[in-house]
Design a protein around this motif. Structure first.
Motif: not given
Length: 247
Positions: A73, A145, A202, A239
């Motif tokens: 990430w 996410i 999200c 992310i």
């Protein structure tokens, strides 16, 4: 002599009857299963993030040929910018040592990935952690996410705060405000540290779920019980990269 013997007998009896500190969180699979996870954090030089990720994407197969990558990430919020965070799985310490030895002999990996990227990295950190016994790594239902929440607990270990911590995590899970991916207890790094990895669709659904959790008396009650053992907490929004197994 009889008085001394009587005192010793009473002391031994009291010791046998004294309550013993124990916790399922501190025993079981974490001690008997050698599998552990290495948390690696790379702090990249400004403006070098894209170059680093493109290089890793192109050559990730050279690294995953040696050991399993759980997730990769980039840090979006809650930490230093231009930072990447990744988790690697090992069967035991002998396995990790063998992997590092093999990488040291892998000329292709060194020439195509290691040497070009060394100049892009400002600093790196490594931490070893085990999954807690009551948890396994889950897969998300779709891309989304991630949030890594790091709790620095008070000294005393899981025997002190493990049960209360487990209850607050399960309260969040049961209400469905966020999906749990894994709970990890640090072994090398700062002690009494627990990492909780959550998934959300999200950032906005995460925010909405957090607002609901703050108003839920079940969550509030469990959090109040656990917070007395808490020193600090850090939340980092992650992310997933295009080549991350966890997306």
């Amino acid at each position: 002599m009889l008085a001394l013997r009587s005192r010793l007998t009473r002391a031994l009896t009291a010791r046998r009857l004294a309550p013993q500190v124990c916790s399922s969180f501190a025993t079981g699979p974490r001690q008997t299963d050698g599998t552990f996870y290495e948390f690696r954090t790379y702090y990249l030089k400004p403006s070098k993030m894209n170059e680093f990720l493109e290089n890793f994407k192109k050559n990730v197969h050279l690294r995953t040929a040696h050991s399993e990558l759980i997730g990769y990430w980039s840090v979006e919020f809650g930490g230093r910018m231009n930072t990447v965070f990744h988790i690697w799985k090992y069967d035991n310490f002998a396995h990790r040592a063998a992997v590092r030895k093999a990488l040291a002999k892998d000329k292709v990996w060194q020439e195509q990935f290691l040497i070009p990227n060394l100049a892009l990295i400002d600093k790196q950190e490594s931490e070893i952690a085990y999954l807690v016994p009551w948890c396994k790594i889950e897969k998300p239902p779709k891309n989304g996410i991630y949030e890594l929440v790091t709790f620095q607990m008070k000294p005393g270990g899981p025997a002190l705060w493990g049960d209360a911590f487990k209850r607050v995590i399960h309260t969040h899970i049961n209400q469905g405000y966020s999906k749990l991916i894994g709970v990890f207890h640090a072994e090398y790094g700062a002690l009494n540290r627990v990492h909780v990895l959550w998934w959300n669709e999200c950032a906005d659904t995460r925010a909405a779920g957090r607002h609901l959790a703050h108003e839920d008396p079940r969550v509030v009650a469990a959090a109040r019980e656990s917070v007395e053992y808490l020193d600090t907490q850090q939340n980092v929004l992650l992310i997933p990269t295009s080549f991350s197994p966890l997306k």
